[in-house]
Design a protein around this motif. Structure first.
Motif, mmCIF file in Angstrom:
data_model
loop_
_atom_site.group_PDB
_atom_site.id
_atom_site.type_symbol
_atom_site.label_atom_id
_atom_site.label_comp_id
_atom_site.label_asym_id
_atom_site.label_seq_id
_atom_site.Cartn_x
_atom_site.Cartn_y
_atom_site.Cartn_z
ATOM 1 N N GLY A 15 -5.865 14.582 12.578
ATOM 2 C CA GLY A 15 -6.142 14.230 11.199
ATOM 3 C C GLY A 15 -7.607 14.187 10.852
ATOM 4 N N LEU A 16 -8.481 14.387 11.825
ATOM 5 C CA LEU A 16 -9.909 14.317 11.539
ATOM 6 C C LEU A 16 -10.398 15.516 10.750
ATOM 7 N N GLY A 17 -9.725 16.637 10.889
ATOM 8 C CA GLY A 17 -10.138 17.818 10.153
ATOM 9 C C GLY A 17 -11.209 18.623 10.830
ATOM 10 N N ALA A 18 -11.473 18.372 12.099
ATOM 11 C CA ALA A 18 -12.431 19.194 12.829
ATOM 12 C C ALA A 18 -11.809 20.566 13.051
ATOM 13 N N SER A 19 -12.649 21.543 13.280
ATOM 14 C CA SER A 19 -12.186 22.938 13.239
ATOM 15 C C SER A 19 -11.435 23.416 14.471
ATOM 16 N N VAL A 20 -11.474 22.714 15.569
ATOM 17 C CA VAL A 20 -10.769 23.151 16.776
ATOM 18 C C VAL A 20 -10.083 21.967 17.429
ATOM 19 N N VAL A 84 -11.240 -0.271 16.039
ATOM 20 C CA VAL A 84 -11.088 0.914 15.185
ATOM 21 C C VAL A 84 -12.306 1.815 15.383
ATOM 22 N N GLN A 85 -12.133 2.855 16.180
ATOM 23 C CA GLN A 85 -13.212 3.778 16.498
ATOM 24 C C GLN A 85 -12.932 5.195 16.011
ATOM 25 N N THR A 86 -11.685 5.482 15.638
ATOM 26 C CA THR A 86 -11.317 6.823 15.179
ATOM 27 C C THR A 86 -10.673 6.695 13.817
ATOM 28 N N ASN A 87 -9.695 7.534 13.536
ATOM 29 C CA ASN A 87 -9.008 7.499 12.248
ATOM 30 C C ASN A 87 -7.692 6.730 12.325
ATOM 31 N N ILE A 88 -7.477 5.970 13.386
ATOM 32 C CA ILE A 88 -6.224 5.235 13.578
ATOM 33 C C ILE A 88 -6.485 3.738 13.465
ATOM 34 N N VAL A 89 -5.613 3.056 12.697
ATOM 35 C CA VAL A 89 -5.705 1.608 12.507
ATOM 36 C C VAL A 89 -4.359 0.996 12.890
ATOM 37 N N TYR A 90 -4.396 -0.020 13.744
ATOM 38 C CA TYR A 90 -3.207 -0.793 14.079
ATOM 39 C C TYR A 90 -3.343 -2.162 13.426
ATOM 40 N N SER A 91 -2.269 -2.602 12.773
ATOM 41 C CA SER A 91 -2.267 -3.903 12.125
ATOM 42 C C SER A 91 -1.082 -4.713 12.630
ATOM 43 N N ASP A 92 -1.342 -5.951 12.978
ATOM 44 C CA ASP A 92 -0.281 -6.864 13.381
ATOM 45 C C ASP A 92 0.161 -7.668 12.172
ATOM 46 N N PRO A 120 7.592 -4.342 17.222
ATOM 47 C CA PRO A 120 7.810 -5.570 16.465
ATOM 48 C C PRO A 120 6.499 -6.106 15.882
ATOM 49 N N PHE A 121 6.489 -6.259 14.589
ATOM 50 C CA PHE A 121 5.353 -6.847 13.874
ATOM 51 C C PHE A 121 4.055 -6.062 14.047
ATOM 52 N N LYS A 122 4.149 -4.741 14.134
ATOM 53 C CA LYS A 122 2.946 -3.910 14.293
ATOM 54 C C LYS A 122 3.099 -2.633 13.467
ATOM 55 N N LEU A 123 2.023 -2.265 12.753
ATOM 56 C CA LEU A 123 1.978 -1.033 11.958
ATOM 57 C C LEU A 123 0.891 -0.119 12.487
ATOM 58 N N ARG A 124 1.106 1.170 12.303
ATOM 59 C CA ARG A 124 0.095 2.176 12.647
ATOM 60 C C ARG A 124 -0.215 2.953 11.373
ATOM 61 N N LEU A 125 -1.480 3.013 11.033
ATOM 62 C CA LEU A 125 -1.932 3.766 9.876
ATOM 63 C C LEU A 125 -2.970 4.780 10.347
ATOM 64 N N VAL A 126 -2.857 6.011 9.871
ATOM 65 C CA VAL A 126 -3.778 7.069 10.263
ATOM 66 C C VAL A 126 -4.403 7.650 9.004
ATOM 67 N N ILE A 127 -5.711 7.752 9.004
ATOM 68 C CA ILE A 127 -6.451 8.279 7.858
ATOM 69 C C ILE A 127 -6.691 9.768 8.073
ATOM 70 N N HIS A 128 -6.210 10.582 7.162
ATOM 71 C CA HIS A 128 -6.468 12.019 7.191
ATOM 72 C C HIS A 128 -7.852 12.274 6.597
ATOM 73 N N HIS A 129 -8.462 13.382 6.953
ATOM 74 C CA HIS A 129 -9.831 13.650 6.509
ATOM 75 C C HIS A 129 -9.969 13.797 4.996
ATOM 76 N N ILE A 131 -8.445 11.804 2.807
ATOM 77 C CA ILE A 131 -8.211 10.506 2.180
ATOM 78 C C ILE A 131 -9.559 9.947 1.732
ATOM 79 N N SER A 132 -9.620 9.585 0.466
ATOM 80 C CA SER A 132 -10.889 9.104 -0.098
ATOM 81 C C SER A 132 -10.998 7.583 0.031
ATOM 82 N N GLU A 133 -12.171 7.081 -0.259
ATOM 83 C CA GLU A 133 -12.380 5.634 -0.238
ATOM 84 C C GLU A 133 -11.513 4.951 -1.290
#
Length: 151
Positions: A15-20, A84-92, A120-129, A131-133
């Motif tokens: 989802g980062l949108g890098a070319s390779v 949170v170091q990449t485009n993935i966010v985990y929320s409890d 249980p009680f955990k979500l994963r959200l991924v930001i595509h390149h 996605i705007s602010e």
């Protein structure tokens, strides 16, 4: 990181949108050995700067930190923002919130926000390149305005 290994690989596309797809890092001798099977299988080494530039832009312009910080302010949710170091966010979802991760995913989906239950009680959200602010702020707003903590 990587001190205990001879080589390290990292996927740049997703989802980062890098070319390779993937890069490999290691010692000069390891890279020299790795080039042979890579060429044999039909791939060629490309200019590193051309490959790294889109990856750096994708990571630097990534809105995942903004999303993590916004979700972390909502009563009933907890995000380890330092992780949170990449485009993935985990929320409890904190216990006592009286809502499941599946139900919260359905609420957000009704607002056009797709998330994935990750246990249980955990979500994963991924930001595509792309996605705007403002998209991120919309997600946080609808997560907060659902008033789901009181259910």
């Amino acid at each position: 990181m990587g001190h205990a290994a001879d080589s390290v690989t990292a996927c740049l596309s997703k989802g980062l949108g890098a070319s390779v797809g993937t890069i490999i890092a290691g010692s000069k001798s390891f890279i020299a050995k790795a080039k042979i099977p890579r060429k044999t299988l039909g791939s060629g080494m490309r200019q590193v700067g051309v490959l790294c530039a889109p990856a750096l832009v994708a990571l630097e312009e990534n809105k995942a930190k903004i999303l993590a910080e916004g979700l972390n302010k909502i009563k009933g949710l907890k995000v380890d923002t330092a992780s949170v170091q990449t485009n993935i966010v985990y929320s409890d979802i904190l216990k006592g919130s009286n809502i499941t991760e599946t139900h919260l995913c359905k609420i957000l989906e009704a607002h056009g926000v797709l998330t994935m239950p990750k246990g249980p009680f955990k979500l994963r959200l991924v930001i595509h390149h792309q996605i705007s602010e403002s998209d991120v702020k919309y997600t946080v707003l609808h997560s907060e305005s659902c008033n789901w903590v009181h259910w």
